[in-house]
Design a protein around this motif. Structure first.
Motif, mmCIF file in Angstrom:
data_model
loop_
_atom_site.group_PDB
_atom_site.id
_atom_site.type_symbol
_atom_site.label_atom_id
_atom_site.label_comp_id
_atom_site.label_asym_id
_atom_site.label_seq_id
_atom_site.Cartn_x
_atom_site.Cartn_y
_atom_site.Cartn_z
ATOM 1 N N ALA A 53 0.829 -1.206 0.000
ATOM 2 C CA ALA A 53 0.000 0.000 0.000
ATOM 3 C C ALA A 53 0.867 1.262 0.000
ATOM 4 O O ALA A 53 2.005 1.245 0.482
ATOM 5 N N TYR A 54 0.279 2.321 -0.561
ATOM 6 C CA TYR A 54 0.909 3.640 -0.468
ATOM 7 C C TYR A 54 0.285 4.369 0.725
ATOM 8 O O TYR A 54 -0.937 4.515 0.818
ATOM 9 N N VAL A 102 10.141 1.054 -10.623
ATOM 10 C CA VAL A 102 9.292 0.629 -9.512
ATOM 11 C C VAL A 102 9.203 1.800 -8.537
ATOM 12 O O VAL A 102 10.228 2.386 -8.155
ATOM 13 N N GLY A 103 7.980 2.140 -8.140
ATOM 14 C CA GLY A 103 7.792 3.236 -7.192
ATOM 15 C C GLY A 103 6.472 3.121 -6.455
ATOM 16 O O GLY A 103 5.537 2.454 -6.904
ATOM 17 N N ALA A 104 6.425 3.749 -5.293
ATOM 18 C CA ALA A 104 5.166 3.882 -4.548
ATOM 19 C C ALA A 104 4.461 5.106 -5.119
ATOM 20 O O ALA A 104 4.804 6.242 -4.791
ATOM 21 N N GLN A 105 3.482 4.867 -6.003
ATOM 22 C CA GLN A 105 2.944 5.954 -6.806
ATOM 23 C C GLN A 105 1.933 6.828 -6.058
ATOM 24 O O GLN A 105 2.122 8.020 -5.930
ATOM 25 N N ASN A 106 0.857 6.211 -5.584
ATOM 26 C CA ASN A 106 -0.214 6.978 -4.944
ATOM 27 C C ASN A 106 -1.130 6.006 -4.198
ATOM 28 O O ASN A 106 -0.985 4.783 -4.323
ATOM 29 N N PRO A 107 -2.079 6.519 -3.411
ATOM 30 C CA PRO A 107 -2.958 5.622 -2.650
ATOM 31 C C PRO A 107 -3.792 4.698 -3.525
ATOM 32 O O PRO A 107 -4.218 3.625 -3.057
ATOM 33 N N SER A 108 -4.046 5.092 -4.787
ATOM 34 C CA SER A 108 -4.878 4.248 -5.653
ATOM 35 C C SER A 108 -4.115 3.042 -6.187
ATOM 36 O O SER A 108 -4.673 1.933 -6.296
ATOM 37 N N THR A 109 -2.849 3.227 -6.538
ATOM 38 C CA THR A 109 -2.085 2.142 -7.166
ATOM 39 C C THR A 109 -1.169 1.423 -6.185
ATOM 40 O O THR A 109 -0.842 0.252 -6.391
ATOM 41 N N LYS A 153 6.116 0.005 -13.547
ATOM 42 C CA LYS A 153 5.502 0.587 -14.727
ATOM 43 C C LYS A 153 6.577 0.975 -15.730
ATOM 44 O O LYS A 153 7.734 1.226 -15.360
ATOM 45 N N PRO A 154 6.218 1.085 -17.023
ATOM 46 C CA PRO A 154 7.175 1.583 -18.024
ATOM 47 C C PRO A 154 7.347 3.094 -17.867
ATOM 48 O O PRO A 154 6.484 3.795 -17.335
#
Length: 275
Positions: free
Chosen positions: A175-176, A249-256, A261-262
């Motif tokens: 989770a983010y 690879v990253g902790a993008q946001n609460p939704s994802t 990702k590319p």
């Protein structure tokens, strides 16, 4: 017993003379006459109403001056009370007006700040869209080197870079959470910091500082293990780890949450190398 006890008295009995009797009668008559006259006088006095006259004190000049001074003092006190009431009312009105002005100033400042944030967000979106367009065009024409160089690097990542990549990929699906530092929830800079801690590199905690932690490198010359950032160097708002093959690879946001990702999904602004 006294030697005179049985001796007869030689005193002659008194005899009331006519003159004595007459005198006593006259005295008694005079007394009765006096009583009668007094009674008649009392009755007459009781029948007539008694009228009593009270004399009021004369209003002297000194007393008049004192009365005038007292009246003047009363009027002065009333005027002072009225003036104080007006001052209190004016102060209350001024305080109310100041409170209204302060509230209006705060609202104006809040609107200004919101507008500035909106402009900044729009500028960042425009920069990202421009970068995305550039990367997409490079991929279509074959002139870009991101996918070519990164695919080669992905197959040859070893040592510390491989350890960093293995760590971030192991967190995909977590989770983010803003401020998260693991082990099951992360924010973007918390994930990057934890990944590099696995190989003994102590990075700063926030993305702004991580975007200047190493050597700036071109997006056309990325290597696995490089730190990608979004925004300006020193003012970045997001970071991730380049894992090779045109992927990050990253902790993008609460939704994802944490995703792989590319680069075309969200083209970065720049990159730094710490390995």
């Amino acid at each position: 017993m006294s030697h005179t006890a049985h001796i007869r008295s030689h005193r002659k009995p008194r005899s009331r003379t006519a003159s004595t009797i007459a005198m006593r009668a006259g005295v008694a008559g005079g007394i009765l006459s006096t009583v009668a006259v007094a009674g008649a006088s009392a009755a007459a006095n009781a029948a007539e109403p008694v009228t009593q006259t009270l004399e009021l004190p004369t209003l002297t000049a000194d007393l008049s001056a004192q009365v005038a001074q007292s009246a003047e003092a009363t009027q002065l006190a009333a005027a002072n009370y009225q003036l104080q009431a007006e001052r209190d009312a004016a102060a209350a009105a001024a305080a109310k007006e100041a409170a209204k002005d302060l509230a209006a100033a705060k609202k104006a400042e809040a609107r200004k700040k919101a507008a500035e944030e909106a402009r900044q967000a729009a500028a960042e979106r425009a920069a990202r869209d421009s970068q995305r367009t550039t990367l997409a065009a490079a991929a279509d024409t074959g002139s870009g080197s991101v996918s070519t160089s990164t695919s080669t690097s992905a197959s040859t990542a070893t040592g510390s870079a491989a350890a960093v990549i293995d760590f971030v990929r192991a967190q995909v699906g977590d989770a983010y959470v803003s401020g998260g530092t693991g082990p099951n929830s992360w924010d973007c800079s918390g994930l990057v910091q934890a990944a590099f801690r696995q190989v003994g590199i102590d990075l700063p905690r926030v993305s702004q500082d991580q975007s200047t932690a190493g050597t700036q490198v071109s997006l056309d010359n990325l290597q696995p293990g490089d730190i990608l950032y979004w925004g300006g160097a020193g003012s970045a708002y997001h970071v991730a780890v380049y894992v090779g093959g045109g992927m990050f690879v990253g902790a993008q946001n609460p939704s994802t949450g944490v995703v792989e990702k590319p680069l075309s999904y969200d083209p970065p602004s720049g990159a730094v190398r710490v390995l």
